[in-house]
Design a protein around this motif. Structure first.
Motif, short mmCIF file in Angstrom:
data_model
loop_
_atom_site.label_atom_id
_atom_site.label_comp_id
_atom_site.label_asym_id
_atom_site.label_seq_id
_atom_site.Cartn_x
_atom_site.Cartn_y
_atom_site.Cartn_z
N VAL A 192 44.09 20.44 45.60
CA VAL A 192 43.44 21.21 44.45
C VAL A 192 43.18 20.85 43.01
CG1 VAL A 192 44.05 23.20 46.51
CG2 VAL A 192 45.56 23.23 44.77
N ILE A 193 42.04 22.14 42.27
CA ILE A 193 42.83 21.69 40.33
C ILE A 193 42.79 22.70 40.46
CG2 ILE A 193 41.22 20.92 38.51
CD1 ILE A 193 41.64 18.68 40.54
N VAL A 194 44.59 23.13 39.75
CA VAL A 194 44.66 24.28 39.25
C VAL A 194 44.05 24.87 37.95
CG1 VAL A 194 46.21 25.85 38.66
CG2 VAL A 194 46.74 23.99 40.59
N ALA A 195 43.37 25.70 37.91
CA ALA A 195 43.10 25.57 35.80
C ALA A 195 44.52 26.98 35.49
CB ALA A 195 41.60 26.46 35.72
N VAL A 216 46.67 19.41 37.97
CA VAL A 216 46.46 18.24 39.13
C VAL A 216 47.14 18.62 40.24
CG1 VAL A 216 45.52 16.64 40.68
CG2 VAL A 216 44.78 16.76 38.51
N GLY A 217 47.03 19.90 41.77
CA GLY A 217 47.93 19.36 42.72
C GLY A 217 47.62 18.66 43.36
N ALA A 218 47.96 17.43 43.73
CA ALA A 218 47.45 15.96 44.17
C ALA A 218 47.68 16.27 45.73
CB ALA A 218 48.04 14.72 43.40
N ALA A 219 49.37 16.67 46.22
CA ALA A 219 50.01 16.97 47.46
C ALA A 219 48.85 17.94 48.17
CB ALA A 219 51.13 17.62 47.40
N LEU A 220 48.75 18.81 47.38
CA LEU A 220 47.50 20.31 47.78
C LEU A 220 46.11 20.09 48.18
CD1 LEU A 220 49.26 23.36 46.69
CD2 LEU A 220 50.13 21.95 48.78
N PRO A 276 35.23 19.18 41.15
CA PRO A 276 36.20 20.41 41.13
C PRO A 276 37.13 20.83 39.44
CG PRO A 276 36.41 19.23 42.92
CD PRO A 276 35.73 18.72 41.64
N GLU A 277 36.81 20.05 39.06
CA GLU A 277 37.43 20.13 37.54
C GLU A 277 36.59 20.75 37.31
OE1 GLU A 277 39.34 16.23 39.20
OE2 GLU A 277 37.34 17.02 38.19
N ASP A 278 35.47 20.32 36.78
CA ASP A 278 34.44 21.07 35.78
C ASP A 278 34.44 22.56 35.91
OD1 ASP A 278 33.06 18.99 34.69
OD2 ASP A 278 31.93 18.85 36.09
N VAL A 279 34.89 23.34 37.77
CA VAL A 279 34.81 24.55 38.02
C VAL A 279 36.27 24.93 37.40
CG1 VAL A 279 35.07 25.58 39.67
CG2 VAL A 279 33.04 23.92 39.61
N ALA A 280 36.94 24.60 37.44
CA ALA A 280 38.35 24.75 37.59
C ALA A 280 38.52 25.30 35.77
CB ALA A 280 39.40 23.60 37.48
N GLN A 281 38.16 24.06 35.26
CA GLN A 281 38.40 23.88 33.75
C GLN A 281 37.40 25.48 32.64
OE1 GLN A 281 36.61 20.53 31.76
NE2 GLN A 281 38.63 19.39 31.86
N MET A 282 36.51 26.11 34.39
CA MET A 282 35.26 27.26 33.50
C MET A 282 36.31 27.88 33.98
SD MET A 282 32.74 27.87 31.58
CE MET A 282 31.91 26.28 31.33
N GLY A 283 36.78 28.55 34.63
CA GLY A 283 37.58 29.78 35.11
C GLY A 283 39.27 29.22 34.23
N GLY A 284 39.66 28.25 34.05
CA GLY A 284 40.59 28.66 32.14
C GLY A 284 39.91 29.09 31.53
#
Length: 418
Positions: free
Chosen positions: A16-19, A10-14, A210-218
């Motif tokens: 965004v959720i990164v996978a 989790v990029g808290a400062a940005l 966002p976590e759902d989408v990032a996880q699926m991207g991963g």
């Protein structure tokens, strides 16, 4: 990937959720048959681990009548898995239309072996387009969001959403249900085929995080390089937490990049019932005319990315792209007759323009035959404002070459111009 142990950062400062994607396991436990296949790697006494492929250059291919070769260091030569007929077809189209930049990757769905690997840069210093993750994933990312909607939210290709606007962009008010303005309705399958941005934006905002989408991207390979014979860039995925940008990212507006190599892997995964295989391109290595190693290992399972039933739903959605959607004109003539009669193609297009760099990106990622998949294909074409061919047309011609070789003669396959 050093020191990383989780799927999600989790990029808290940005905001965004990164996978992040592990090399050998996905978000779902590999079932018994897949575990058996994965564990079989290297088990045969005849099978040896491949030698170090130092110096392998997939831009320096020697196309022979029956084989494709590439040089290695220390006088060694690699025999590649590539099909000379399909490889020549891809090259010919790129050169014919002088595409500024383009890449084609064709993969055997069941083995992971590459059948074509063509990269073209019309001017300037050549580089391998297929391993660069510079191009925006664009609407190809709808495959990822679609899979998340099925697997995480229980939706199907027939799930419906009414909407207004969203033809080329997504505005804040278009994400709000409004019975007075929502004059059109579309199923998730139609939205995939016609690349309806606002439908994907609304559905993602309503049913996913966002976590759902990032996880699926991963799960599909975003966030880490693919295990491959040559180095390749990690596809970027940064899913914003802010509502509007999350919806836009879910529809494919920026925030994600990918390589043609990953595009072929995405298509292979859907076509293979959700199982991702390691892409392989080297069949044998020789020195001084004597073979020193040959690939005899079983296909290597990287992970189960999605459930079989999810893959089946996404496959149905992807059929709409060619049958009635954004790639219809590329695969059918003016009377609606298919250029590849008897071959049902499933796919997803993607289009984005970077006005600052004056680059026009088009994608086609798909597989065929859709009802019994044999090959997965990924094509990327990067044009300037003046163009002659886009990625779906390039994919069609490469698929034509493959199926002609399989016995569909040129008399049966209709001719087409871009």
């Amino acid at each position: 990937m050093r020191g990383l142990r989780r799927w999600i950062g989790v990029g808290a400062a940005l905001g965004v959720i990164v996978a992040l994607v592990p090399v050998v396991r996905g978000s779902i436990a590999i079932d018994a048959p897949l575990r058996k296949l994965s564990n079989a790697v290297g088990a045969s006494p005849k099978s040896k681990e491949p030698p170090k492929l130092e110096g392998l250059d997939l831009l320096r291919l020697d196309l022979r009548p029956q084989r494709v070769m590439a040089p290695l260091k220390d006088g060694q030569v690699a025999e590649l898995t590539l099909d000379p007929v399909v490889q020549r077809a891809a090259r010919a189209q790129m050169q014919k239309y002088r595409v500024p930049e383009s890449g084609v990757v064709v993969m055997d769905v069941r083995t992971g072996k590459l059948l074509a690997y063509a990269s073209h840069v019309n001017q300037g210093e050549a580089f391998d387009v297929n391993v660069r993750a510079e191009a925006p994933a664009a609407s190809v990312f709808k495959v990822i969001t679609g899979a998340a909607l099925v697997e995480r939210a229980g939706m199907t290709s027939e799930s419906e959403q009414c909407y207004h606007g969203g033809k080329s962009r997504i505005l804040p008010d278009e994400l709000v249900d409004d019975p007075r303005r929502d004059k059109w309705c579309a199923t998730l399958g139609i939205a995939m085929g016609r690349s309806l941005n606002v439908v994907f934006g609304r559905m993602a905002q309503k049913h996913l995080t966002p976590e759902d989408v990032a996880q699926m991207g991963g799960a599909f390979g975003f966030g880490a390089p693919l295990p491959f014979a040559v180095p390749n860039e990690a596809p970027k995925i940064e899913i914003p937490q802010e509502a509007l940008e999350f919806a836009r990212a879910s529809a494919g507006f920026w925030h994600t990049t990918m390589s043609p190599l990953l595009g072929a892997s995405i298509a292979q995964t859907v076509a293979n019932g959700g199982v991702t295989l390691e892409p392989r391109v080297v069949a044998a290595v020789s020195r001084g005319g004597e073979e020193v190693w040959r690939e005899e290992r079983e296909p290597r399972v990287l992970r189960r990315a999605i459930k079989p039933e999810t893959a089946a739903q996404v496959s149905r959605m992807m059929r709409e792209t060619v049958a009635n959607g954004s790639a219809f004109k590329s695969f059918h003539d003016a009377k609606g007759k298919p250029y590849l009669p008897g071959v049902v193609v499933a796919g997803k297009t993607g289009t984005l323009t970077d006005y600052k760099l004056n680059r026009f990106y088009t994608w086609f990622v798909g597989f065929a035959p859709a009802d019994a998949p044999e090959i997965a294909i990924s094509t990327l074409v990067v044009n300037t404002p003046e163009w002659q061919i886009k990625a779906p047309q390039l994919a069609r011609e490469v698929l034509r070459a493959y199926f002609e070789k399989k016995g569909l003669t040129s008399q049966r396959l209709a001719t087409a111009e871009p």
